[in-house]
Design a protein around this motif. Structure first.
Motif, PDB file in Angstrom:
ATOM      1  N   VAL A  98       1.261   5.494  -0.452  1.00  0.00           N
ATOM      2  CA  VAL A  98       0.539   6.745  -0.207  1.00  0.00           C
ATOM      3  C   VAL A  98       1.360   7.906  -0.753  1.00  0.00           C
ATOM      4  O   VAL A  98       2.560   8.013  -0.478  1.00  0.00           O
ATOM      5  CB  VAL A  98       0.272   6.956   1.301  1.00  0.00           C
ATOM      6  CG1 VAL A  98      -0.322   8.342   1.543  1.00  0.00           C
ATOM      7  CG2 VAL A  98      -0.659   5.879   1.839  1.00  0.00           C
ATOM      8  N   SER A 115       3.356   2.873   2.607  1.00  0.00           N
ATOM      9  CA  SER A 115       2.673   2.984   3.896  1.00  0.00           C
ATOM     10  C   SER A 115       2.806   1.705   4.708  1.00  0.00           C
ATOM     11  O   SER A 115       3.213   1.719   5.866  1.00  0.00           O
ATOM     12  CB  SER A 115       1.197   3.318   3.676  1.00  0.00           C
ATOM     13  OG  SER A 115       0.467   3.218   4.883  1.00  0.00           O
ATOM     14  N   HIS A 116       2.460   0.569   4.091  1.00  0.00           N
ATOM     15  CA  HIS A 116       2.546  -0.707   4.794  1.00  0.00           C
ATOM     16  C   HIS A 116       2.377  -1.843   3.798  1.00  0.00           C
ATOM     17  O   HIS A 116       1.982  -1.625   2.642  1.00  0.00           O
ATOM     18  CB  HIS A 116       1.477  -0.811   5.890  1.00  0.00           C
ATOM     19  CG  HIS A 116       0.073  -0.829   5.364  1.00  0.00           C
ATOM     20  ND1 HIS A 116      -0.642   0.323   5.100  1.00  0.00           N
ATOM     21  CD2 HIS A 116      -0.756  -1.862   5.036  1.00  0.00           C
ATOM     22  CE1 HIS A 116      -1.842   0.016   4.646  1.00  0.00           C
ATOM     23  NE2 HIS A 116      -1.935  -1.309   4.589  1.00  0.00           N
ATOM     24  N   HIS A 155      -3.905   7.113  -2.806  1.00  0.00           N
ATOM     25  CA  HIS A 155      -3.574   5.776  -2.305  1.00  0.00           C
ATOM     26  C   HIS A 155      -3.458   4.816  -3.491  1.00  0.00           C
ATOM     27  O   HIS A 155      -4.263   4.868  -4.423  1.00  0.00           O
ATOM     28  CB  HIS A 155      -4.656   5.270  -1.347  1.00  0.00           C
ATOM     29  CG  HIS A 155      -4.767   6.059  -0.082  1.00  0.00           C
ATOM     30  ND1 HIS A 155      -4.123   5.706   1.081  1.00  0.00           N
ATOM     31  CD2 HIS A 155      -5.449   7.209   0.196  1.00  0.00           C
ATOM     32  CE1 HIS A 155      -4.408   6.585   2.031  1.00  0.00           C
ATOM     33  NE2 HIS A 155      -5.212   7.516   1.517  1.00  0.00           N
ATOM     34  N   HIS A 165       0.849  -1.195   0.000  1.00  0.00           N
ATOM     35  CA  HIS A 165       0.000   0.000   0.000  1.00  0.00           C
ATOM     36  C   HIS A 165       0.889   1.250   0.000  1.00  0.00           C
ATOM     37  O   HIS A 165       1.641   1.500   0.939  1.00  0.00           O
ATOM     38  CB  HIS A 165      -0.918   0.013   1.224  1.00  0.00           C
ATOM     39  CG  HIS A 165      -1.890   1.153   1.216  1.00  0.00           C
ATOM     40  ND1 HIS A 165      -2.976   1.194   0.372  1.00  0.00           N
ATOM     41  CD2 HIS A 165      -1.920   2.310   1.934  1.00  0.00           C
ATOM     42  CE1 HIS A 165      -3.648   2.316   0.574  1.00  0.00           C
ATOM     43  NE2 HIS A 165      -3.027   3.012   1.517  1.00  0.00           N
ATOM     44  N   ASN A 176       1.300  11.790  -0.360  1.00  0.00           N
ATOM     45  CA  ASN A 176       0.677  12.865   0.407  1.00  0.00           C
ATOM     46  C   ASN A 176       1.306  14.212   0.054  1.00  0.00           C
ATOM     47  O   ASN A 176       2.181  14.303  -0.810  1.00  0.00           O
ATOM     48  CB  ASN A 176       0.767  12.586   1.918  1.00  0.00           C
ATOM     49  CG  ASN A 176       2.182  12.272   2.361  1.00  0.00           C
ATOM     50  OD1 ASN A 176       3.145  12.811   1.814  1.00  0.00           O
ATOM     51  ND2 ASN A 176       2.317  11.392   3.354  1.00  0.00           N
TER      52      ASN A 176
END
Length: 261
Positions: free
Chosen positions: A48, A111-112, A85, A46, A50
């Motif tokens: 991200v 993100s993870h 995302h 995942h 930002n």
């Protein structure tokens, strides 16, 4: 002099990176490079992006490069005001070599990761376990009110696997020398799945006239998808009675034992 300054200013403007949406790409946060993940199933990565400017309407497309899966391109799975995302799925054991997207500002991070459930393996029979199939009150080769009984079906539950098969025949009316012409008191089992035949066992030997019960191994069967039905079938099924049976040849299919091997 004024001309030289104008030329120098113009040249310097050409060297300034463009920040308009789509004009450049933001690459993955360096500490997240070379991330490797091992799971029992697949891996969800995942990402991200930002710190996107509020007025930037670019949805975003991510290119993630892995050691095994190669380059994987995905569109944003979620577009918020200042955040994008992305979700990428790869086989287990891969390493993330790099990533970038089509938004020219902000920060792109991993993100993870998440281990996705693997596919449940098809259940198989356990070596040494047995399933016993019976046909109560059935007498093959015998005439009842509906006619000649040539087969009898019952339900069962055999998991996928290979099985050794043992059949047991019974004739309670046997006695030494009684009806010696009955030399084909034999039967076998047709295994079915969803009503369709999937395997046929070997045939048990003729029941001697002086023997009430005979138990015999008849080989093995392989059931790649298992079986849910078992049809006890007389050896002479389908043959003209007057031409081939010659005598009742009646026998009780006492049981069939399927032992996983």
């Amino acid at each position: 002099m004024r001309s030289r300054l104008s030329l120098a200013l113009a040249a310097s403007l050409l060297l300034v990176p463009l920040t308009a949406a789509g004009a450049a790409a933001v690459t993955l946060h360096t500490p997240h490079l070379n991330t490797a993940v091992d799971c029992d199933g697949q891996v969800l990565w995942h990402f991200v992006h930002n710190q996107v400017a509020p007025g930037n309407a670019t949805a975003g497309t991510l290119t993630a490069t892995f050691d095994g899966a190669g380059a994987v391109v995905v569109d944003a799975s979620s577009v918020l005001n200042r955040v994008r995302h992305y979700d990428v799925v790869t086989p287990s054991g891969d390493t993330l070599l790099g990533a970038s997207d089509t938004i020219a500002e902000g920060k792109l991070v991993l993100s993870h990761t998440e281990c996705l459930p693997g596919e449940e393996p098809d259940p198989e029979c356990v070596a040494g376990s047995s399933v016993v199939v019976t046909w109560p009150d059935v007498r093959l080769g015998f005439f009842n009110v509906t006619g000649l009984v040539e087969s009898a079906a019952t339900s069962t539950s055999l998991l996928p696997g290979d099985y050794a098969v043992t059949l047991t025949s019974t004739d309670p009316f046997h006695a030494p020398g009684y009806q010696p012409e009955q030399d084909q008191e034999q039967w076998y089992v047709v295994l079915t799945l969803g009503g369709s035949p999937v395997a046929t066992t070997g045939t048990i030997s003729d029941l001697p006239t002086d023997v009430l019960t005979l138990t015999e191994g008849v080989g093995t069967v392989s059931l790649p998808d298992g079986a849910d039905g078992a049809v006890a079938t007389h050896l002479l099924i389908g043959l003209d009675y007057s031409a081939f049976w010659l005598s009742p040849e009646s026998v009780e299919p006492t049981q069939a034992v399927f032992t996983c091997i």
